[in-house]
Design an enzyme around this catalytic site. Structure first.
Site, mmCIF file in Angstrom:
data_model
loop_
_atom_site.group_PDB
_atom_site.id
_atom_site.type_symbol
_atom_site.label_atom_id
_atom_site.label_comp_id
_atom_site.label_asym_id
_atom_site.label_seq_id
_atom_site.Cartn_x
_atom_site.Cartn_y
_atom_site.Cartn_z
ATOM 1 N N ARG A 121 -56.218 -92.234 5.734
ATOM 2 C CA ARG A 121 -56.734 -90.695 5.265
ATOM 3 C C ARG A 121 -55.762 -90.609 4.679
ATOM 4 N NH1 ARG A 121 -57.647 -90.582 10.301
ATOM 5 N NH2 ARG A 121 -59.967 -91.088 11.166
ATOM 6 N N LYS A 143 -57.996 -86.685 -9.781
ATOM 7 C CA LYS A 143 -59.142 -87.100 -8.518
ATOM 8 C C LYS A 143 -59.037 -89.165 -9.105
ATOM 9 C CE LYS A 143 -62.215 -84.454 -11.462
ATOM 10 N NZ LYS A 143 -63.546 -83.872 -12.541
ATOM 11 N N GLU A 185 -57.809 -87.550 -26.775
ATOM 12 C CA GLU A 185 -57.618 -86.467 -25.517
ATOM 13 C C GLU A 185 -56.663 -84.943 -25.626
ATOM 14 O OE1 GLU A 185 -60.134 -86.169 -22.654
ATOM 15 O OE2 GLU A 185 -60.620 -87.849 -21.977
ATOM 16 N N LYS A 227 -53.991 -79.409 -19.404
ATOM 17 C CA LYS A 227 -54.573 -79.706 -17.999
ATOM 18 C C LYS A 227 -54.269 -79.454 -17.413
ATOM 19 C CE LYS A 227 -56.655 -83.311 -15.936
ATOM 20 N NZ LYS A 227 -57.055 -84.954 -15.529
ATOM 21 N N GLU A 237 -59.085 -70.268 -7.891
ATOM 22 C CA GLU A 237 -60.349 -70.328 -8.213
ATOM 23 C C GLU A 237 -60.219 -69.099 -9.135
ATOM 24 O OE1 GLU A 237 -62.978 -69.572 -4.378
ATOM 25 O OE2 GLU A 237 -61.154 -70.453 -3.328
ATOM 26 N N ARG A 247 -62.347 -76.000 -15.239
ATOM 27 C CA ARG A 247 -62.261 -77.171 -15.378
ATOM 28 C C ARG A 247 -63.578 -77.880 -15.908
ATOM 29 N NH1 ARG A 247 -59.263 -80.859 -10.705
ATOM 30 N NH2 ARG A 247 -59.190 -82.428 -11.606
ATOM 31 N N ASN A 251 -64.157 -81.125 -19.941
ATOM 32 C CA ASN A 251 -65.255 -81.925 -19.800
ATOM 33 C C ASN A 251 -65.796 -81.794 -22.282
ATOM 34 O OD1 ASN A 251 -66.805 -84.000 -19.013
ATOM 35 N ND2 ASN A 251 -68.833 -82.811 -18.497
ATOM 36 N N HIS A 254 -67.874 -84.643 -23.859
ATOM 37 C CA HIS A 254 -67.660 -85.713 -22.933
ATOM 38 C C HIS A 254 -69.266 -86.123 -22.694
ATOM 39 C CE1 HIS A 254 -63.549 -85.764 -22.245
ATOM 40 N NE2 HIS A 254 -63.457 -86.853 -21.221
ATOM 41 N N HIS A 258 -70.134 -89.858 -22.689
ATOM 42 C CA HIS A 258 -70.653 -90.871 -21.555
ATOM 43 C C HIS A 258 -71.653 -91.967 -22.224
ATOM 44 C CE1 HIS A 258 -67.835 -88.176 -18.618
ATOM 45 N NE2 HIS A 258 -67.656 -89.359 -18.846
ATOM 46 N N HIS A 270 -62.829 -95.243 -24.041
ATOM 47 C CA HIS A 270 -62.460 -93.684 -23.857
ATOM 48 C C HIS A 270 -62.914 -92.525 -24.730
ATOM 49 C CE1 HIS A 270 -64.124 -90.904 -21.034
ATOM 50 N NE2 HIS A 270 -62.992 -90.010 -21.474
HETATM 51 N N1 LIG Z 1 -58.816 -89.137 -13.004
HETATM 52 C C1 LIG Z 1 -59.127 -89.038 -14.435
HETATM 53 O O1 LIG Z 1 -59.210 -87.888 -13.951
HETATM 54 C C2 LIG Z 1 -59.059 -89.950 -15.699
HETATM 55 C C3 LIG Z 1 -59.041 -89.045 -16.379
HETATM 56 C C4 LIG Z 1 -59.770 -89.834 -17.766
HETATM 57 C C5 LIG Z 1 -59.773 -91.100 -17.520
HETATM 58 N N2 LIG Z 1 -59.741 -91.453 -16.485
HETATM 59 C C6 LIG Z 1 -60.184 -93.471 -16.054
HETATM 60 O O2 LIG Z 1 -59.225 -93.822 -17.006
HETATM 61 C C7 LIG Z 1 -59.386 -94.903 -17.664
HETATM 62 C C8 LIG Z 1 -58.628 -95.615 -18.555
HETATM 63 O O3 LIG Z 1 -57.287 -95.241 -19.261
HETATM 64 P P1 LIG Z 1 -56.756 -96.375 -20.212
HETATM 65 O O4 LIG Z 1 -57.547 -95.358 -20.863
HETATM 66 O O5 LIG Z 1 -54.605 -95.600 -19.678
HETATM 67 O O6 LIG Z 1 -56.759 -98.334 -19.824
HETATM 68 P P2 LIG Z 1 -56.597 -98.269 -18.642
HETATM 69 O O7 LIG Z 1 -55.064 -98.064 -17.861
HETATM 70 O O8 LIG Z 1 -57.356 -99.601 -18.688
HETATM 71 O O9 LIG Z 1 -55.126 -99.158 -19.723
HETATM 72 C C9 LIG Z 1 -55.578 -99.616 -21.485
HETATM 73 C C10 LIG Z 1 -54.689 -101.269 -21.016
HETATM 74 O O10 LIG Z 1 -53.889 -101.029 -21.739
HETATM 75 C C11 LIG Z 1 -53.031 -101.648 -20.816
HETATM 76 N N3 LIG Z 1 -51.486 -100.805 -20.765
HETATM 77 C C12 LIG Z 1 -51.099 -100.443 -19.976
HETATM 78 N N4 LIG Z 1 -50.370 -99.609 -20.572
HETATM 79 C C13 LIG Z 1 -49.494 -100.592 -21.297
HETATM 80 C C14 LIG Z 1 -48.122 -100.262 -21.373
HETATM 81 N N5 LIG Z 1 -47.505 -99.302 -21.381
HETATM 82 N N6 LIG Z 1 -48.030 -101.359 -22.701
HETATM 83 C C15 LIG Z 1 -49.308 -102.451 -22.888
HETATM 84 N N7 LIG Z 1 -50.311 -102.163 -22.351
HETATM 85 C C16 LIG Z 1 -50.221 -101.615 -21.814
HETATM 86 C C17 LIG Z 1 -53.676 -102.001 -19.765
HETATM 87 O O11 LIG Z 1 -53.183 -103.132 -18.920
HETATM 88 C C18 LIG Z 1 -55.110 -101.896 -20.401
HETATM 89 O O12 LIG Z 1 -55.785 -103.121 -21.056
HETATM 90 C C19 LIG Z 1 -60.851 -95.119 -16.642
HETATM 91 O O13 LIG Z 1 -60.881 -95.844 -15.430
HETATM 92 C C20 LIG Z 1 -60.836 -93.849 -16.491
HETATM 93 O O14 LIG Z 1 -62.587 -93.455 -15.525
HETATM 94 C C21 LIG Z 1 -59.174 -91.218 -15.098
HETATM 95 ZN ZN LIG Z 2 -61.686 -88.278 -20.896
#
Ligand SMILES: NC(=O)c1ccc[n+]([C@@H]2O[C@H](COP(=O)([O-])OP(=O)(O)OC[C@H]3O[C@@H](n4cnc5c(N)ncnc54)[C@H](O)[C@@H]3O)[C@@H](O)[C@H]2O)c1
Ligand SMILES: [Zn+2]
Length: 370
Positions: A121, A143, A185, A227, A237, A247, A251, A254, A258, A270
């Site tokens: 948990r 998140k 972003e 952020k 709040e 927050r 978006n 987005h 999306h 993205h």
């Molecule tokens: N939790 C949140 O608040 C939140 C916010 C925005 C996005 N997300 C999530 O984040 C994800 C997207 O994140 P992302 O854009 O980082 O994509 P990702 O984690 O898929 O990374 C993109 C690519 O780059 C590669 N990579 C990562 N670091 C590297 C480095 N230093 N050198 C070379 N290659 C590298 C990864 O292996 C992957 O192939 C989505 O799943 C999205 O839903 C979450």
């Molecule tokens: Zn985003």
């Protein structure tokens, strides 16, 4: 040896720091605290070198380190991957006081954060984001989640990290298209809260996309502050006061973004999708008489300068995108919600706009419109 590190505080119920700098993996034990004996290091193959450095720093502290390799990118956000992580934690005897570290992009921190949220948990997790998007967005705010066959991020939990370590040196190996995707972003933060970001990108888009430039460092720090501030205000709040959407402002771009990702079967990055989404809401705000024409045009200019798409010609029909927007998990009932600007850094929510205006704004995304 004095180290140049910037620390940004996130005021959640358990406050934590986001550290930004270059070559600061040795600061990891400080963020992790000293209650853990075992630390699992969740990482993807693309960042093996960084993960190995993390592992050696932690082993050097006498910690029992368990490497937890996961698939690259989005493939990690899967229930079977989470289950294999739980299995490794169980076999290694991880207790409530042990911890996880994630090394990778947003996909890795989403999966690793979810495993940390669910194991017993909730155990401590520190994120070491290695993508620009991870640093300014995914690793901050708590998140976490995985995907199911029915859609993205449908299963998840809120679980704030114990700390976040943004080592800009890890960005050197990141492909330029991934860097640009994260920049979407960053630019978003410029429009909704900190216009100095826009000035920095406009002054030199090339420097903004250079991993070891002071410009990128300042952009990362400014975007994280935006952020962190929004997330902190949400916990206090105070969000939503004086008409600020709180927050939800994050978006921006987005709603259509999306819808495009879904329509393209996640074949677009993205940041590319939300780049188009931001141009769209800027146009929507303009045609509804809220946003001035120069500020709307500035969206295209800034996003285009860092190589992000500002037109949409993927061939998907408007009806399809409209249907996708209606089922977005952020929409309430069937009423469409858009974060729009009433001016620079003045986000507001536009609910249920007239369909003809929605389509009019969409038509402005056609490549021929320029
Ligand atoms: N939790 C949140 O608040 C939140 C916010 C925005 C996005 N997300 C999530 O984040 C994800 C997207 O994140 P992302 O854009 O980082 O994509 P990702 O984690 O898929 O990374 C993109 C690519 O780059 C590669 N990579 C990562 N670091 C590297 C480095 N230093 N050198 C070379 N290659 C590298 C990864 O292996 C992957 O192939 C989505 O799943 C999205 O839903 C979450
Ligand atoms: Zn985003």
């Amino acid at each position: 040896l004095s180290q140049d590190v910037t620390s940004i505080r996130v005021d959640s119920p358990t406050p934590y720091d986001v550290l930004v700098g270059t070559d600061l993996l040795h600061r990891l034990p400080g963020l992790l605290g000293d209650q853990s004996r075992r630390v699992g290091v969740v990482h993807a193959p693309s960042v093996t070198a960084s993960a190995e450095r993390v592992i050696s720093v932690l082993s050097g502290q006498g910690l029992d380190v368990v490497p937890i390799p996961v698939p690259d990118g989005e493939a990690a956000k899967d229930a079977t991957v989470a289950a294999s992580c739980w299995q490794m934690l169980g076999r290694a005897g991880f207790t409530r006081s042990d911890a996880l570290v994630t090394v990778g992009g947003g996909a890795t921190s989403d999966l690793g954060g979810f495993v940390a949220a669910t194991w017993l948990r909730g155990v401590r997790v520190v994120h070491v984001p290695t993508t620009l998007l991870g640093m300014v967005d995914a690793a901050v705010g708590g998140k976490t989640g995985i995907n199911t066959d029915e859609g993205k991020n449908l299963v998840g939990a809120f679980h704030e990290p114990a700390g976040v370590l943004c080592d800009l040196a890890t960005l050197v190996s990141l492909p330029r298209a991934e860097l640009a995707s994260g920049m979407a972003e960053v630019v978003k933060c410029g429009f909704i809260a900190d216009p100095a970001i826009l000035g920095l990108v406009e002054a030199s888009p090339e420097r903004a996309l250079t991993p070891d430039s002071p410009e990128l460092r300042e952009l990362v720090e400014r975007a994280i502050r935006v952020k962190a501030e929004v997330v902190s205000a949400d916990f206090r709040e105070t969000a939503g006061s004086a008409g600020h959407p709180g927050r939800e402002a994050l978006n921006y771009g987005h709603t259509l973004g999306h819808a495009i990702e879904r329509a393209e079967n996640y074949g677009v990055r993205h940041g590319e999708a939300i780049s188009v989404g931001m141009v769209y809401v800027a146009e929507l705000a303009r045609v509804t008489g809220r946003l001035d024409t120069p500020t709307a045009a500035r969206h295209r200019f800034v996003l285009d300068s860092v190589g992000l798409p500002t037109t949409y010609y993927f061939g998907v029909a408007w009806n399809q995108l409209l249907a996708n927007m209606r089922v977005d998990k952020k929409s309430r009932g069937n009423v469409l919600r858009f974060v729009v600007l009433d001016g620079l850094a003045r986000p507001a929510v536009l609910e249920g706009p007239d369909e003809s205006l929605l389509e009019q704004a969409f038509n402005a995304l056609a490549p021929s419109d320029r």
